[in-house]
Design a protein around this motif. Structure first.
Motif, mmCIF file in Angstrom:
data_model
loop_
_atom_site.group_PDB
_atom_site.id
_atom_site.type_symbol
_atom_site.label_atom_id
_atom_site.label_comp_id
_atom_site.label_asym_id
_atom_site.label_seq_id
_atom_site.Cartn_x
_atom_site.Cartn_y
_atom_site.Cartn_z
ATOM 1 N N UNK A 1 -5.627 -11.874 1.584
ATOM 2 C CA UNK A 1 -6.524 -10.901 0.974
ATOM 3 C C UNK A 1 -5.874 -10.354 -0.293
ATOM 4 N N UNK B 1 4.035 -10.041 -5.092
ATOM 5 C CA UNK B 1 2.892 -10.699 -4.461
ATOM 6 C C UNK B 1 3.292 -12.088 -3.978
ATOM 7 N N UNK C 1 2.205 -12.565 4.460
ATOM 8 C CA UNK C 1 0.761 -12.376 4.594
ATOM 9 C C UNK C 1 0.080 -13.551 5.271
ATOM 10 N N UNK D 1 -1.856 -6.588 8.823
ATOM 11 C CA UNK D 1 -1.692 -7.435 7.643
ATOM 12 C C UNK D 1 -0.567 -6.838 6.824
ATOM 13 N N UNK D 2 0.449 -7.635 6.558
ATOM 14 C CA UNK D 2 1.645 -7.107 5.912
ATOM 15 C C UNK D 2 1.736 -7.565 4.471
ATOM 16 N N UNK D 3 1.806 -6.602 3.559
ATOM 17 C CA UNK D 3 2.106 -6.955 2.169
ATOM 18 C C UNK D 3 3.510 -6.453 1.860
ATOM 19 N N UNK D 4 4.074 -6.916 0.760
ATOM 20 C CA UNK D 4 5.469 -6.604 0.470
ATOM 21 C C UNK D 4 5.656 -5.114 0.196
ATOM 22 N N UNK E 1 4.265 -0.345 11.886
ATOM 23 C CA UNK E 1 4.012 -0.268 10.454
ATOM 24 C C UNK E 1 3.332 1.062 10.204
ATOM 25 N N UNK F 1 2.627 1.849 -0.240
ATOM 26 C CA UNK F 1 2.341 0.492 -0.683
ATOM 27 C C UNK F 1 1.809 0.486 -2.096
ATOM 28 N N UNK F 2 2.223 -0.525 -2.841
ATOM 29 C CA UNK F 2 1.665 -0.759 -4.167
ATOM 30 C C UNK F 2 1.450 -2.255 -4.285
ATOM 31 N N UNK F 3 0.323 -2.671 -4.828
ATOM 32 C CA UNK F 3 0.046 -4.089 -4.887
ATOM 33 C C UNK F 3 0.259 -4.639 -6.290
ATOM 34 N N UNK G 1 7.096 -2.130 -7.366
ATOM 35 C CA UNK G 1 7.858 -0.913 -7.067
ATOM 36 C C UNK G 1 9.024 -0.573 -7.999
#
Lengths: 923, 216, 179
Positions: free
Chosen positions: A273, A828, A836, A855-858, B98, C145-147, C151
């Motif tokens: 996602x 990403x 992910x 759901x794991x993002x960095x 988490x 979190x940041x996408x 960071x």
């Protein structure tokens, strides 16, 4: 310095009960466009001296910017209160949908309106072709995908909506009957790309897509996969020809020859996602009095959103067809492709039309965003590669790609072709044959996402190249060097790149970097119980889609203040600052009014369009362009790493026109240089420094003085331009002030003094030939990545100890933004490689039960925050901006997998590679 | 017993066989019930202490009752906050919590991520957020993750590792403690522990009455 | 239902009747139009929604406004991103975030600002050694979190605000210790 104002409700304290939530004096709210025009005249502009972004203050102050920030009360002229809609989706795609039971929503919780398939049919709504598929699953049919909407509930008051969504959230009220199994639909597109090079690099290709056109296998039977065999097609047909060459290449790869190493590998990638932090959201109001549909959304494709809604309602029966649609497009909390051509705005529009007179907000929560948001395609890839053992040169490459496109077609066919034509990455391979097909499945819809299929195919490639290096054996960088496509060399489709190809420099940088140089030592001195490995990968990613538009409007006031309008959108990529910086090169000052996502402000160009720019014939284009206002497309999505190269292009051209025909003549006037004087043509010697115009031998002139003179003399003080790119820019000539002005644009309007914009006639327009559609791309940027990974044997826990990414992007318009993109792309990439994953189908997010946490993002703790080195190669002389937003993510993924191999000896052929998997192969 | 050596040997053998068969039965029972115990499904409830009456041997009965109580002790609602390390787990899948949080010096989280920042005095179902006034990680010495029922049993009996509790305190803890009780009312999206707190309390009491014997 | 009274950025609101199911996030965004506090996940996983809660003992902590009820804040005092600037002057953190190009889309920024602000206040009460600084910042921000950014620039911005006033936030140098 003024920040956004907040108007609060005056609470009635007499009864202790809240009164209506209308704001004070709604007419005092600034217009939407004013909020989104940044930083705003008179406000602090961090970009003015390179110390921040145009939107820096607004974002740091929490100003209302995003679609999700707005309620009706924030918009002047709108009714005060906002109603709220809930989109109900089917968590099942293998049983017949029999309806929704809203018994739980009795009395106070009852929705004001329920919209479903029957209602849509009743009003005569049409689904735009791009979104083909029922907008709501009709009763009596099996949903075509998990998460397909079945109904839209509209609640007049927020509290009712809030209570109702809690009551409904277990989804049990969506009812199903008998099991049918999944709905089977035709695939979204299948293509074969074959190239056979000539005997030498100057000789013409024996066969290529650029020469012969693109081919697809014929549809011969209703099978899941196409019949790729040449015998399935008529002899001599274009497909049969390509397939014959293709089969020959595969036959050669199957021959067991001692002097050729052939590796055959499978590689699978997972659904992920985009996980932009702002869930999709929109606000709309159908003002029955004016027959106007007002709406606010944040999308990457604003022009398309407006067009799609117009089509949706274009033949609706009264009163569901608006007279006018006023769309306003907001800044976005991330996009990454997932907000490009999303069906979401259609539902926003329907919510408003079915509750006329009431502003309605439709917003995804994160469960719904996971359930319905556009995903990255899952790829299954089967590849064969042949390498001459003696020379280390790749002799041939064949691959078969199968994509899971999920429930709606969206961009699947295009992702398949872009991924296929990128499948050989940075390499020059004389014989290539790639088949690709994008399938419909009952999973969530896959579409555009950063990398657009090339992330998947180049990950598989760079892992395979690593295997080749290991098998030969040959140094991993030397192998790449020997096979790298040289500048001027032909890509898989048979055309060369038209921009710089700096692979050799990138590889040199990788090779000389300490991470690479010290890899042996680091491995040897790894602590007991730990493994150390170093991985390298190099990728090249195109920017542009083959049919991109740029619209730019620039104006300079008598005080020298600059305003810029552009149709490209801001999703974090910094387009506003890039625009301001590029325009500043021409006009000497950073704009303080930059308004993006504007498709409404270019009326003076009076553009018209027809046909499909990807498929039109040359004859059709030649005929159409005789209309002096015709362009192949008016405005296109902000996507494909095009902010710098495409987004700023028209504004830069407009700024140049202002300089040449506004500021320069004004400067000459101030210097008292006659137009006939030779010095009057010295514009190329002019430079801006600290807001002053410098020409050797002449007095420096401050911009405000020049601007004031330009206004006083009624010189050009504003310009508006359109440009189209099909792997090259359109070009045209315009008569301005007795001169012929030729530029890479196809429409121009100018403004003098404080007058209005007037369109100029174009002459000699040249649009890029339609056979450029046969190219995969002509624009590309390179990025290479090194990673050092440390793995704890006992647990499989991994730590990225050091990393280095080096890339080239031509002229970086905002270097700190580019650096930030590279850092974000790295993160990403880490998520995609190691963290992910979304299971397909019933266990996946289509069931409505997925959120972060699962759901794991960095996170910061997953990344080498102080050990990630980013290097940008300086541009070549006079090099235009290139696109890098995607390429900075791509080599990170295979570099990680290659590092894991180097550390553990185990080669993973699927993503993600998680800690338990690493632990598993080590035990 | 007669002085007959063969007779004595036979008797010994027989008694060994008898013991062996009891052990075998107990092992089978233990395996079956342990396997049952780690099932987190909402299926079934807790057997009442009375249903163990058929086991004559007091020690065996005590152990069997503990095994039944083990359905609660090994349930995700309990083990998630009795981790072996410093990080809690979450959910039916018992994945690592988490966002990543750590025990910290006082078991209430590190400085920026105190448990109570997110977990309030009671569950907040709209956000599926569990809560209890005493939300925290069990101390290291009370870690159950990865342990057998026998090991957990020994641990909860050991006053050095159970917060200084007597057996009576233990029963009261299981029967009435607020945070323990949360396991049966965990809020939206989480399966409650097996049975009810009162049923678990009754089993604990019966286990103690029968000698607080630990299964092997 | 609860008659909610709450102080936000120093200003009192209420009493307002709110359902006990109403989240603090929805109270801020829907009832008050204070949309500086964002909504990201609704599950306390991303912390875009984090606000500062000022406790009676003079300390503060962040709270995920999406996962707590508005009612539970009756009588409490919170700060949101809208309260950081004073009289039009941006805070040191806001300026640092801008000058470091710390954010891109900006949607997670209010949460990071609140968390970093609480960190600064915590360090002012209990400074750390320079050698512990990066780890302290990383621990403080890891929940967010940041996408977009990866960071790095967020961390650098916070670090630089602290290093600009070492006397306030860091332990005094020990003899011979490198800063």
């Amino acid at each position: 310095m003024r920040l956004s104002r907040r108007e609060f409700v005056k609470w009635s304290t007499a009864s202790g009960i809240t009164v209506a939530l209308s704001r004070l004096a709604p007419a005092q709210e600034p217009p939407f466009a004013a909020r989104e025009t940044l930083p705003g005249a008179g406000r602090w502009n961090p970009a003015a001296d390179g110390k921040g972004r145009i939107d820096g203050v607004a974002k740091a102050a929490g100003a209302k910017l995003y679609a999700s920030d707005f309620r009706a009360a924030d918009l002047p002229g709108w009714p005060a209160s906002t109603s709220h809609a809930l989109l109900i989706r089917a968590p099942d795609a293998t049983h017949v949908y029999t309806g929704i039971d809203l018994a739980r929503l009795q009395g106070a919780l009852k929705p004001s309106v329920v919209v479903d398939a029957a209602e849509l049919a009743r009003i005569g709504a049409r689904v735009p072709q791009f979104y083909a598929g029922d907008l709501f699953c009709p009763i009596g049919r099996t949903p075509i995908y998990l998460g397909q909407p079945v109904a839209l509930l509209i609640f007049e008051k927020f509290d009712t909506f809030d209570q109702a969504r809690l009551v409904l959230r277990d989804g049990a009220f969506v009812q199903f009957g008998g099991e049918t199994g999944p709905v089977s639909l035709p695939n979204y597109g299948a293509f074969r790309f074959t190239r056979v090079a000539g005997p030498s690099s100057d000789a013409p290709d024996i066969y290529s897509p650029a020469q012969a056109g693109w081919v697809s296998p014929p549809h011969v039977q209703n099978t899941q996969l196409p019949a790729w065999s040449p015998s399935a097609a008529a002899p001599g047909s274009p497909y049969a020809k390509a397939a014959q060459y293709g089969e020959q290449i595969r036959a050669e790869l199957r021959n067991d020859k001692a002097d050729v190493l052939v590796l055959e590998r499978e590689f699978q990638t997972q659904s992920v996602d985009p996980m932009f932090l702002e869930p999709e959201c929109g606000l709309a109001w159908y003002d029955t009095g004016r027959g106007a549909l007002e709406f606010v959304v944040g999308v990457q494709s604003p022009y398309e959103a407006g067009e799609s809604i117009a089509y949706l309602l274009g033949e609706a029966r009264a009163p569901f067809k608006p007279k006018r649609i006023n769309a306003q497009f907001a800044y976005m909390g991330g996009g990454f492709g997932g907000r490009d051509h999303t069906p979401f705005p259609l539902y926003v529009a329907l919510a408003a039309m079915f509750f006329p007179g009431h502003p309605v907000r439709l917003a995804h929560d994160r469960y719904a965003q996971f359930q319905a948001g556009i995903k990255r395609h899952r790829f299954d890839m089967h590849t064969r590669i042949g390498i001459d053992r003696a020379s280390g040169e790749i002799t041939a490459f064949a691959a078969d790609h199968v994509l899971d496109g999920g429930g709606l077609a969206n961009y699947s066919a295009n992702v398949a072709t872009v991924a296929a034509t990128a499948a050989i990455g940075i390499y020059d391979i004389p014989k290539v044959d790639v088949t690709t097909v994008a399938l419909h499945t009952r999973g969530v819809t896959a579409g555009s996402m950063r990398g657009y299929g090339t992330l998947q195919t180049m990950t598989a490639l760079e892992v395979l190249i690593d295997e080749v290096a290991h098998a030969l054996p040959l140094d991993r960088i030397e192998l790449r060097r020997r096979n790298a496509l040289k500048p001027g060399g032909r890509t898989m489709t048979g055309n060369p790149y038209s921009v710089s190809v700096r692979t050799a420099e990138i590889l040199d940088k990788l090779e000389t970097h300490p991470i690479w140089q010290q890899r042996g030592e680091e491995k040897a001195r790894a602590q007991a119980g730990r493994l150390s490995g170093t991985g390298v990968a190099c990728a090249t990613k195109d920017y542009g889609t083959g049919a991109d538009c740029s619209l730019g409007r620039v104006e300079i006031g008598p005080d020298g203040r600059i305003a810029i309008y552009c149709d490209h959108v801001e999703m974090g990529t910094g387009i506003g600052t890039a625009l301001a910086n590029r325009v500043a090169v021409q006009l000497g000052s950073v704009a303080d009014e930059v308004s993006v996502a504007r498709v409404d402000t270019f009326g003076a160009l009076a553009l018209v369009t027809s046909g499909d720019p990807y498929t039109m014939t040359q004859a059709a284009q030649d005929a159409a362009q005789r209309n002096p206002a015709w362009v192949p497309a008016i405005s296109t999505a902000t996507t494909a790493s095009i902010g710098a190269h495409v987004g700023t292009h028209a504004a830069a051209a407009a700024a140049r026109v202002i300089f040449r025909f506004g500021l320069w003549p004004a400067a000459l006037d101030l210097w008292r240089i006659a137009p006939s004087d030779a010095k009057a043509r010295q514009w190329d010697a002019a430079q801006w420094k600290d807001g002053q115009l410098l020409v050797p031998g002449l007095a420096p002139l401050p911009l405000p003085a020049i601007a004031q003179r330009a206004h006083a003399r009624n010189f050009v003080t504003g310009a508006m331009a359109h440009a189209f790119s099909r792997w090259a820019w359109s070009q045209a000539s315009f008569a301005i002030d007795g001169q012929t002005w030729t530029a890479d644009i196809d429409a121009l309007a100018v403004k003098r003094g404080v007058g209005t914009f007037r369109r100029l006639d174009r002459t000699n327009v040249k649009f890029p030939p339609t056979d450029f559609n046969r190219f995969g791309t002509t624009y590309t940027s390179l990025c290479g990545t090194l990673v050092r990974i440390e793995i704890e044997r006992a647990t499989g826990a991994h730590r990225i100890a050091k990393a280095y990414s080096v890339f080239e992007c031509g002229q970086a318009l905002v270097p700190e933004v580019v650096r930030g993109q590279a850092q974000g792309g790295f993160a990403m990439g880490v998520g995609y490689a190691l963290l992910e994953s979304l299971p397909p189908f019933e266990g996946g997010p289509g069931n409505g039960r997925w959120n972060l946490g699962r759901y794991l993002i960095a996170r910061g703790s997953d990344l080498p925050l102080r050990d990630l080195e980013i290097e940008m190669l300086p541009p070549l002389p006079n090099e235009a901006p290139k696109g890098i937003a995607e390429v900075v993510m791509i080599p990170v993924v295979p570099a990680l997998l290659n590092a894991i191999f180097d550390a553990t000896g185990h080669r993973f052929h699927s993503l993600p590679v998680t800690q338990p998997m690493i632990r598993g192969v080590l035990s | 017993m007669s002085g007959d050596p063969k007779g004595r040997a036979d008797a010994t053998l027989r008694s060994k066989l008898h013991v062996a068969s009891v052990l075998a039965l107990a092992t089978v029972l233990l395996t079956a019930l342990t396997a049952h115990a780690v099932n987190d499904g909402a299926s079934g409830g807790l057997a009442s202490p009375e249903s163990f009456a058929s086991i004559d041997d007091t020690a065996a009965r005590s152990a069997a009752i503990f095994i039944e109580l083990g359905k609660v002790l090994t349930h995700a609602r309990c083990v998630n906050c009795h981790p072996a390390g410093d990080r809690p787990r979450q959910g039916e899948q018992r994945r690592l919590h988490q966002p990543p949080v750590e025990r910290g010096p006082d078991g209430l989280g590190l400085a920026a991520m105190r448990c109570s920042n997110c977990h309030q005095e009671k569950n907040f179902d709209p956000a599926r957020m569990p809560g209890n006034p005493h939300w925290q990680l069990a101390p290291h010495e009370m870690a159950w993750e990865g342990k057998s029922l026998g090991e957990i049993c020994a641990q909860i009996k050991d006053r050095d590792r159970n917060g200084g509790r007597s057996l009576e305190d233990l029963v009261h803890h299981i029967d009435s403690d607020s945070l323990v009780g949360w396991a049966w009312a965990p809020g939206y999206g989480r399966h409650p522990a097996t049975g009810s707190q009162k049923e678990a309390g009754a089993l604990a009491e019966a286990w103690v009455k029968a000698g607080a014997v630990c299964p092997q | 239902m609860t008659a909610l009274r709450i102080t936000i950025n120093g200003r009192s609101y209420g009493p307002v009747e709110v359902h006990d199911d109403l989240t603090l996030n929805d109270f801020l965004r829907e009832y008050l139009g204070l949309t500086g506090t964002k909504f990201g996940c609704g599950a306390a996983q991303c912390l875009c929604c984090a606000v500062i809660v000022d406790d009676p003992d003079g300390t503060s902590h962040t709270s995920p406004s999406c996962a707590v009820s508005a009612a539970s804040f009756n009588g409490k005092s919170i700060r949101t991103v809208e309260g950081h600037a004073k009289d039009g002057e941006l805070s040191a953190l806001q300026k640092a975030f801008i000058e470091h190009f710390a954010f891109q889309c900006g949607y997670c920024t209010p949460g990071f600002l609140n968390e970093a602000q609480v960190l600064l206040e915590r360090l002012a009460r209990k400074p750390v050694a320079r050698g512990e600084l990066e780890k302290t910042i990383a621990e403080a921000l890891d929940g967010h979190l940041c996408r977009c950014t990866g960071y790095i620039k967020y961390h650098e911005a916070v670090r630089d605000v602290i290093l600009a006033e070492p006397g306030r936030y860091l332990l005094a140098k020990a003899a011979g210790e490198l800063q």
